[in-house]
Design a protein around this motif. Structure first.
Motif, PDB file in Angstrom:
ATOM      1  N   ARG A  98      -9.365  16.749  -0.946  1.00 16.19           N
ATOM      2  CA  ARG A  98      -8.959  15.440  -1.319  1.00 16.19           C
ATOM      3  C   ARG A  98      -9.712  14.151  -0.579  1.00 16.19           C
ATOM      4  N   SER A 151      -6.206   0.551  -0.494  1.00 14.16           N
ATOM      5  CA  SER A 151      -4.684   0.758  -0.553  1.00 14.16           C
ATOM      6  C   SER A 151      -4.144   2.069  -1.635  1.00 14.16           C
ATOM      7  N   MET A 152      -5.079   2.499  -2.368  1.00 17.34           N
ATOM      8  CA  MET A 152      -4.563   3.655  -3.172  1.00 17.34           C
ATOM      9  C   MET A 152      -4.564   4.912  -2.575  1.00 17.34           C
ATOM     10  N   LEU A 153      -4.322   5.873  -3.553  1.00 19.31           N
ATOM     11  CA  LEU A 153      -4.051   7.241  -2.676  1.00 19.31           C
ATOM     12  C   LEU A 153      -5.200   7.768  -2.160  1.00 19.31           C
ATOM     13  N   TYR A 154      -5.430   7.607  -0.943  1.00 29.62           N
ATOM     14  CA  TYR A 154      -6.535   8.254  -0.405  1.00 29.62           C
ATOM     15  C   TYR A 154      -6.273   8.860   1.010  1.00 29.62           C
ATOM     16  N   GLU A 155      -6.767  10.145   1.109  1.00 35.54           N
ATOM     17  CA  GLU A 155      -6.336  10.764   2.345  1.00 35.54           C
ATOM     18  C   GLU A 155      -7.799  11.024   3.178  1.00 35.54           C
ATOM     19  N   VAL A 193     -10.526   8.681  -4.647  1.00 29.87           N
ATOM     20  CA  VAL A 193      -9.234   7.651  -4.838  1.00 29.87           C
ATOM     21  C   VAL A 193      -8.781   7.932  -6.168  1.00 29.87           C
ATOM     22  N   SER A 224       4.100   5.467  -5.531  1.00 29.92           N
ATOM     23  CA  SER A 224       4.228   5.362  -6.676  1.00 29.92           C
ATOM     24  C   SER A 224       5.718   4.934  -7.294  1.00 29.92           C
ATOM     25  N   SER A 237       0.910  -1.305  -0.167  1.00 28.73           N
ATOM     26  CA  SER A 237      -0.016   0.017   0.036  1.00 28.73           C
ATOM     27  C   SER A 237       0.826   1.224  -0.022  1.00 28.73           C
ATOM     28  N   GLU A 238       2.003   1.455   0.910  1.00 31.47           N
ATOM     29  CA  GLU A 238       2.814   2.472   0.807  1.00 31.47           C
ATOM     30  C   GLU A 238       3.431   2.569  -0.395  1.00 31.47           C
ATOM     31  N   LYS A 279      -4.888   8.107  -8.988  1.00 31.33           N
ATOM     32  CA  LYS A 279      -3.602   7.830  -9.137  1.00 31.33           C
ATOM     33  C   LYS A 279      -2.756   8.826 -10.189  1.00 31.33           C
ATOM     34  N   LYS A 312       1.256   4.096  -2.916  1.00 31.07           N
ATOM     35  CA  LYS A 312       0.915   5.760  -2.611  1.00 31.07           C
ATOM     36  C   LYS A 312       2.148   6.471  -2.888  1.00 31.07           C
TER      37      LYS A 312
END
Length: 686
Positions: free
Chosen positions: A508, A496-500, A512, A401, A395-396, A514, A399
């Motif tokens: 944001r 696990s995607m870029l989610y804040e 979700v 990339s 996951s990290e 990328k 995030k």
């Protein structure tokens, strides 16, 4: 004298018809039998409209005329009533020929020696417009009367009025009240003021000599005569007439609406295109995004373009489609629909790579994976910032990339499987001639379009079910091959995607997404979704030239967030479900991703190669005037020279910047810690 006789024709015909004499009737009958039937269905402009019916873009007819269809209830009711009062007061009483008006015209002509009023009905005027016949001869006028009578038999009064409003001439290639209203006032004919209504009533009587864009004074006088007549008949007050008479006359034609121009062009040219093409486009959103993207692209500099696609992933309906700004700018590249242009997707395929690993049961978002130098046969990927992060969770890695963990996972699931799933999503992966899917496709080594990436991310938002796009509500969706990912794998991927979370970064929250940047900074991407919409943004140059230092995170992401600021966001259900299993609680085979073989970090590095800018390229100077420098291979620290002068010394990172003194040719050199060098020649342009 000849002109006076021509003016007598309507009145003499009136006497003939009223007298009903045998000879007169025989003449009329003979001419009527020789008069061909009118073709009522004349070519009209194809119009593309938004979901709410508002006009996105009209097209000229094959003959080059603007003849935009309009219904009677779409025209200001005052225009209709004033038109009848001015042109044909007994329209609803006569049968196409107003005999009383003909006698009145004859009497006024004989008494005054000039024409005071006409006798031509709207039905007769429509007959002339549809037949393009002359009325300067007795025979021609009789044919017009015959055709008017036929129209009255075939059509209702409302249908005749509608046809007149769609065919009345307004100068040049403008026909119909809707085309004239857009060309002269920039709005629909249902939103007219009194001065505009009077002008539209006056123009068809002499469209070429009164057209306001060429003969403004003649147009003003004709309009004011209409206003005076309406006031004299008690239809408007003298005060309103005086006020409208002082209104300015439009001295130029305005451009017709051109929203979603690339999409409209495709729909209009389709084999099944109808006269009115209904779309799923959100008019307000489309207009807002086009304006915003035009401003954004102008800020990036000459040669740049931005494309955006917004889709409701629940229904597949396309809500906004911006293929690029400045279609009428004169720039040939502006005609390219960048939504359908094949480009390198950069890192935007990494989520699917990890999702396939989740589906295969060989990884979990909290599986530990190594980020270290490694080679896969002859392929040795590097991270975007060329550093290494060591051990972390998948996951990290997603995030951040990171390239090396993504390629390690792709090596396990196979590039062929990745290519196959892209096809299930409705995409067509493009590779170099005779090339097969390879590990490089995980970092952008494949050709895809923005539309295809939006489909892919839409499928993830739908728990793996393929997204079928739909632009015309009455048409079948654009089909795809089925499920892209399992529902369970899609759920893990979204978590696990870029989610804040909303509390950390409100702008944001609920999103979700990328980002991605292709090799050479040619393409900047951000693709993502919330609980309702999937949005794709591309930024770059249509000519595929290096675009300077643009990245998905710095260039495309702000536009992506701006789109959702307009849409509003809603949380995706997957983000509110159960939390992910901790690494310690995972089965042993999922706690750490399988070790990958390859050289260690101590292996001697290859010679340095300037990765950006590339040799012999023209590079546009952007923003603050800085130019990005990037080296691949070699051993840090690095020294950079521009035309022999140091611009960055003892640089530990593989990226540096320098600010040239101005445009022109420049030689860039990099020297690594072992004294090895590489050199490129470029041309800097403003």
């Amino acid at each position: 004298m000849k002109q006076r006789l021509c003016l007598l024709i309507p009145a003499l015909l009136g006497l003939l018809l009223l007298s009903g004499g045998l000879t007169g009737l025989q003449v009329l009958h003979r001419i009527a039998r020789a008069t061909p039937a009118l073709v009522v269905e004349q070519p009209q402009s194809v119009t593309v409209v938004a979901a709410n019916g508002e006009l996105l873009r009209p097209f000229t007819t094959a003959g080059g005329y603007w003849r935009i269809p309009v219904k009677l209830n779409e025209v200001d009711s005052r225009l209709v009533s004033f038109l009848l009062a001015y042109e044909d007061q007994r329209f609803f009483e006569h049968d196409g020929v107003d005999r009383r008006a003909m006698l009145r015209a004859l009497w006024q002509l004989l008494a005054n020696g000039r024409v005071i009023s006409g006798a031509s009905t709207l039905s007769m005027q429509l007959a002339r417009l549809l037949s393009d016949d002359t009325t300067r001869t007795m025979t021609g006028k009789i044919r017009q009367i015959v055709q008017a009578r036929r129209l009255e038999v075939r059509l209702s009064k409302q249908e005749i009025l509608t046809l007149y409003l769609n065919h009345a001439p307004y100068g040049g290639n403008l026909e119909g009240v809707r085309a004239a209203s857009w060309a002269y006032f920039g709005k629909e004919p249902g939103w007219l003021n009194l001065a505009e209504i009077a002008l539209l009533i006056a123009l068809p009587q002499a469209p070429e000599t009164r057209r306001p864009d060429r003969f403004a004074e003649a147009a003003r006088k004709a309009r004011n005569r209409v206003l005076e007549r309406l006031a004299a008949d008690g239809l408007i007050s003298n005060e309103d007439a005086e006020r409208a008479s002082g209104a300015a006359i439009p001295d130029r034609r305005q451009p017709f609406p051109m929203l979603a121009p690339h999409l409209a062009e495709e729909l209009q040219s389709a084999d099944d295109a109808g006269l009115i093409i209904q779309t799923s486009i959100d008019f307000a959103l489309q207009a807002s995004l086009e304006k915003h993207i035009t401003q954004r692209s102008a800020g990036l500099g000459r040669g740049f373009s931005i494309a955006a696609l917004v889709v409701d992933h629940q229904s597949g309906a396309i809500r906004a489609s911006v293929g690029g700004p400045g279609l009428l700018s004169g720039n040939a590249a502006a005609y390219i629909n960048m939504i359908r242009a094949v480009r390198s997707p950069g890192s935007t395929l990494k989520p699917l790579i990890y999702g396939l690993a989740f589906e295969a049961g060989i990884a979990h978002p909290n599986t530990l994976i190594e980020d270290r130098p490694v080679a896969f046969s002859d392929y040795a990927p590097e991270n975007f910032n060329t550093g290494f992060y060591g051990t972390m969770t998948i996951s990290e890695a997603l995030k951040l990339s990171l390239n090396i963990p993504a390629i390690a996972v792709l090596d396990k699931i196979s590039p062929r499987r990745l290519s196959s799933r892209l096809r299930r999503a409705g995409a067509t992966p493009r590779f170099a001639e005779d090339a097969q899917p390879g590990l490089a496709m995980g970092l952008g080594g494949v050709g895809l379009t923005l539309e295809e990436l939006v489909r892919l991310y839409g499928a993830i938002a739908r728990y793996g079910a393929a997204l079928d796009l739909q632009i015309r509500p009455q048409m079948e969706p654009q089909g795809s091959a089925g499920r892209v990912l399992s529902a369970a794998a899609s759920d893990l991927l979204m978590k696990s995607m870029l989610y804040e979370p909303q509390g950390r970064n409100p702008k944001r929250g609920n999103l979700v997404y990328k980002t991605g940047t292709s090799y050479g900074y040619r393409d900047a991407w951000t693709i993502g979704f919330d609980g309702r919409h999937v949005v794709g943004i591309w930024v770059g140059r249509p000519d595929n030239a290096p675009a300077g230092y643009i990245t998905g995170a710095t260039t495309a992401l702000p536009i992506f967030l701006d789109v959702f600021a307009r849409l509003g966001t809603s949380p995706h259900p997957a983000l509110n479900s159960a939390v992910l299993t901790a690494n310690a609680d995972l089965p042993s085979h999922l706690q750490r991703f399988g070790r990958v073989s390859g050289p260690s970090a101590e292996v001697a590095s290859p010679r340095p190669v300037i990765a950006f800018p590339q040799a012999d390229t023209d590079l546009q100077m952007q923003g603050d005037g800085s130019v990005a420098l990037k080296v691949r291979g070699g051993a840090a620290p690095f020294t950079w020279l521009a035309d022999g002068r140091p611009v960055a010394s003892r640089a530990l990172r593989r990226e540096s910047f320098f600010r040239p003194s101005g445009p022109g040719f420049s030689t860039l050199t990099v020297i690594d810690s072992k004294g090895r060098t590489d050199q490129v020649n470029i041309r800097l342009m403003q």
